[in-house]
Scaffold this active site. Structure first.
Site, mmCIF file in Angstrom:
data_model
loop_
_atom_site.group_PDB
_atom_site.id
_atom_site.type_symbol
_atom_site.label_atom_id
_atom_site.label_comp_id
_atom_site.label_asym_id
_atom_site.label_seq_id
_atom_site.Cartn_x
_atom_site.Cartn_y
_atom_site.Cartn_z
ATOM 1 N N HIS A 94 0.920 -1.259 0.085
ATOM 2 C CA HIS A 94 0.157 0.123 -0.055
ATOM 3 C C HIS A 94 0.956 1.225 0.099
ATOM 4 O O HIS A 94 1.695 1.481 0.816
ATOM 5 C CB HIS A 94 -1.036 0.040 1.201
ATOM 6 C CG HIS A 94 -2.121 -0.850 1.023
ATOM 7 N ND1 HIS A 94 -3.315 -0.484 1.447
ATOM 8 C CD2 HIS A 94 -2.272 -1.937 0.379
ATOM 9 C CE1 HIS A 94 -4.392 -1.358 1.208
ATOM 10 N NE2 HIS A 94 -3.585 -2.442 0.579
ATOM 11 N N TYR A 222 -9.380 5.972 6.678
ATOM 12 C CA TYR A 222 -9.639 6.296 7.992
ATOM 13 C C TYR A 222 -10.714 7.397 7.871
ATOM 14 O O TYR A 222 -10.533 8.442 7.317
ATOM 15 C CB TYR A 222 -8.485 6.897 8.587
ATOM 16 C CG TYR A 222 -7.355 5.729 8.788
ATOM 17 C CD1 TYR A 222 -7.440 4.950 10.073
ATOM 18 C CD2 TYR A 222 -6.366 5.399 7.903
ATOM 19 C CE1 TYR A 222 -6.625 4.300 10.429
ATOM 20 C CE2 TYR A 222 -5.587 4.463 8.324
ATOM 21 C CZ TYR A 222 -5.464 3.669 9.471
ATOM 22 O OH TYR A 222 -4.604 2.701 9.832
ATOM 23 N N PRO A 314 -5.407 1.358 18.251
ATOM 24 C CA PRO A 314 -5.059 0.738 17.044
ATOM 25 C C PRO A 314 -4.997 1.762 15.631
ATOM 26 O O PRO A 314 -4.880 1.289 14.871
ATOM 27 C CB PRO A 314 -5.948 -0.440 16.717
ATOM 28 C CG PRO A 314 -7.116 -0.265 17.820
ATOM 29 C CD PRO A 314 -6.719 0.752 18.722
ATOM 30 N N LYS A 318 -0.121 0.287 15.090
ATOM 31 C CA LYS A 318 1.370 0.703 15.661
ATOM 32 C C LYS A 318 1.680 -0.799 16.439
ATOM 33 O O LYS A 318 2.820 -0.825 16.880
ATOM 34 C CB LYS A 318 1.603 1.938 16.288
ATOM 35 C CG LYS A 318 1.855 3.055 15.401
ATOM 36 C CD LYS A 318 3.282 2.989 14.631
ATOM 37 C CE LYS A 318 3.301 3.680 13.076
ATOM 38 N NZ LYS A 318 3.175 3.144 11.895
ATOM 39 N N TYR A 406 3.749 6.654 9.791
ATOM 40 C CA TYR A 406 2.806 5.569 9.348
ATOM 41 C C TYR A 406 3.558 4.371 8.794
ATOM 42 O O TYR A 406 3.397 3.103 9.166
ATOM 43 C CB TYR A 406 1.555 5.845 8.586
ATOM 44 C CG TYR A 406 0.418 5.085 8.321
ATOM 45 C CD1 TYR A 406 -0.899 5.086 9.112
ATOM 46 C CD2 TYR A 406 0.475 3.883 7.289
ATOM 47 C CE1 TYR A 406 -1.876 4.159 9.039
ATOM 48 C CE2 TYR A 406 -0.445 2.896 7.406
ATOM 49 C CZ TYR A 406 -1.522 3.090 8.272
ATOM 50 O OH TYR A 406 -2.640 1.984 8.378
#
Ligand code: RFL
Ligand code: PHB
Length: 411
Positions: A94, A222, A314, A318, A406
């Site tokens: 991704h 998200y 979550p 991580k 990220y």
């Protein structure tokens, strides 16, 4: 006697026979989740012996649906451990993620900002690959282990006692790795006077659903909305993982599939809600959200790794990734010790691991705070969230900082 009962008894007998052979090992690893398995496999690759003690059955561990996003540090470690073939074949690279608020949506391009990406490959599959590797090498992996007690960790001669099928055993060792998750015994072995704990409990949880449906989008979304947070994730082209923010005291059983899909659709942009393919859930569960760190992560010859030492909400993906960086530092410290006799690496373990842990804690806390609705939130607080989202949308510098965290900070 039922067939199943016989199978369990037989397993217990096999295990206790094996146990007699493990009266001494180099490293006892408490917990057969991803941290413990990865550590034992990496040590094995360097000829360092370990015994893994797992409280549950293998099927139980593999039945837990958890992480889905792997940082480069973890994928590199899995390659080093010789367990990455299936991940390299079946995992999905991704290069970015989407963030939505109401009907607004923007993308953060990881590759452009950092030169790196993440891999979507489930924790269940990582754990399965590690179990297979340990079993192929006849690694010592004991299941259904009860009453683990870590003894004399602050001496030069630690040992661990435990029971299998009511029979007591003892293993002497050089070191103990506490990889037994948040509810394990390892952290509690470190005396209170030595330990400091830092915790934030969030006033909401995540209701997660796994369904055999195509993901709504080929990258994660998200989402935040007046009804709260939602996440559209996936495992493969016909397996989707979705989450919605819910209250902590809810029961997943009270959520029908229809109610879940309707609530998810309210929280994602209209175009994605229209495109969402729904279907029966094959798993549905609620996870509380917590930030937690214990310091130090070492006491004598006991080292804490992963969820045993720290928990993140979550939202930033991580948890498993931070567990992996602990394993990296501990593995290198132990390797240095066994190969050269030098203890610098293991002596610095807690300090090095915590420096990275706190950065993952900060990112997970920030990203959670940005995207969730809080019960005591004022109109001003909501305006601040929107202003921050719009800043993130428009500022390449802010996007770079988000992307850097990220994809995972360097080890
Ligand atoms: P685990 O996985 O909890 O494994 C610990 C193992 O120890 C065993 N155990 C004991 N064994 C012997 N004696 C005892 N006394 C024992 N007590 C416990 C347990 O049975 C268990 O098998 O910890 P570990 O290995 O440190 O791994 C941590 C990860 O599992 C965790 O951080 C992640 O799942 C967090 N997480 C995510 N992390 C990511 O990096 N990316 C993600 O996308 C991501 N998504 C998530 C997540 C966690 C979630 N939940 C349910 C908390 C999504 C969710 C919903
Ligand atoms: C998941 O796919 O389970 C997942 C992905 C990203 C997160 C958390 C969970 O931030």
């Amino acid at each position: 006697m039922s067939k199943r009962r016989f199978a369990l008894d037989h397993k217990a007998i096999t295990l206790s026979v094996k146990v007699e052979m493990f009266v001494k090992t180099q490293v006892v690893i408490v917990g057969g989740g991803p941290s413990g398995l990865l550590l034992s496999q990496l040590l094995h690759m360097r000829g360092i012996d370990s015994v893994v003690l797992e409280r549950r059955t293998k099927d139980y561990v593999l039945g837990r649906i958890r992480a889905g996003v792997l940082e480069r540090g973890l994928t590199d470690l899995l390659r080093e451990a010789g367990v990455a073939d299936r991940m390299d074949r079946e995992g999905f690279p991704h290069h970015g993620t989407l963030i939505s608020y109401g009907d607004e949506m923007f993308r953060i391009n990881f590759s452009e900002h950092t030169g790196h990406m993440v891999t979507v490959y489930g924790q269940t599959e990582v754990t399965r690959d590690l179990y297979e590797a340990r079993e192929r090498s006849c690694g010592a992996l004991l299941f259904n282990v009860d009453h683990v007690v870590i003894q004399d960790a602050d001496s030069d001669a630690p040992h661990v006692t435990y029971e299998i099928a009511g029979v007591s055993h003892r293993i002497d060792c050089d070191f103990i790795a506490g990889c037994d998750g948040f509810h394990g015994v390892s952290r509690a072995t470190i005396p209170y006077r030595v330990r400091s704990e830092y915790e934030k409990v969030y006033p909401f949880g995540w209701l997660g659903v796994l369904s055999e449906t195509p993901p709504v989008n080929d990258e994660l979304i998200y989402a935040t909305s007046p009804a709260g947070f939602a996440l559209c994730s996936m495992r493969n082209s016909n397996l989707s993982r979705y989450y919605i923010q819910c209250s902590v005291d809810e029961d997943a059983a009270n959520w029908s599939d229809d109610a879940f899909w309707a609530e998810l659709k309210r929280r994602i942009p209209a175009a994605q809600a229209d495109a969402l393919v729904t279907g029966p859930s094959i798993e549905k569960s609620i996870a509380p959200l917590r930030s937690f760190v214990t310091e130090p992560m070492q006491w004598g010859r006991l080292f804490l790794c992963g969820d045993a030492a720290h928990i993140v909400p979550p939202t930033g993906a991580k948890g498993l990734n931070t567990a992996a960086s602990d394993v990296h530092y501990l593995y290198h410290g132990l390797r240095q010790f066994y190969e050269t006799g030098i203890s610098d690496g293991i002596d610095a373990y807690s300090h090095k691991a915590l420096a990275r842990v706190w950065k993952a804690e900060r990112f997970s806390w920030w990203f959670s705070s940005l995207l969730h609705r809080y019960p005591d939130q004022t109109a001003f607080d909501i305006k601040m969230q929107i202003a921050e989202l719009e800043f993130l949308r428009s500022s390449p510098a802010a996007q770079k900082a988000m992307a850097e965290n990220y994809v995972g900070l360097p080890y």
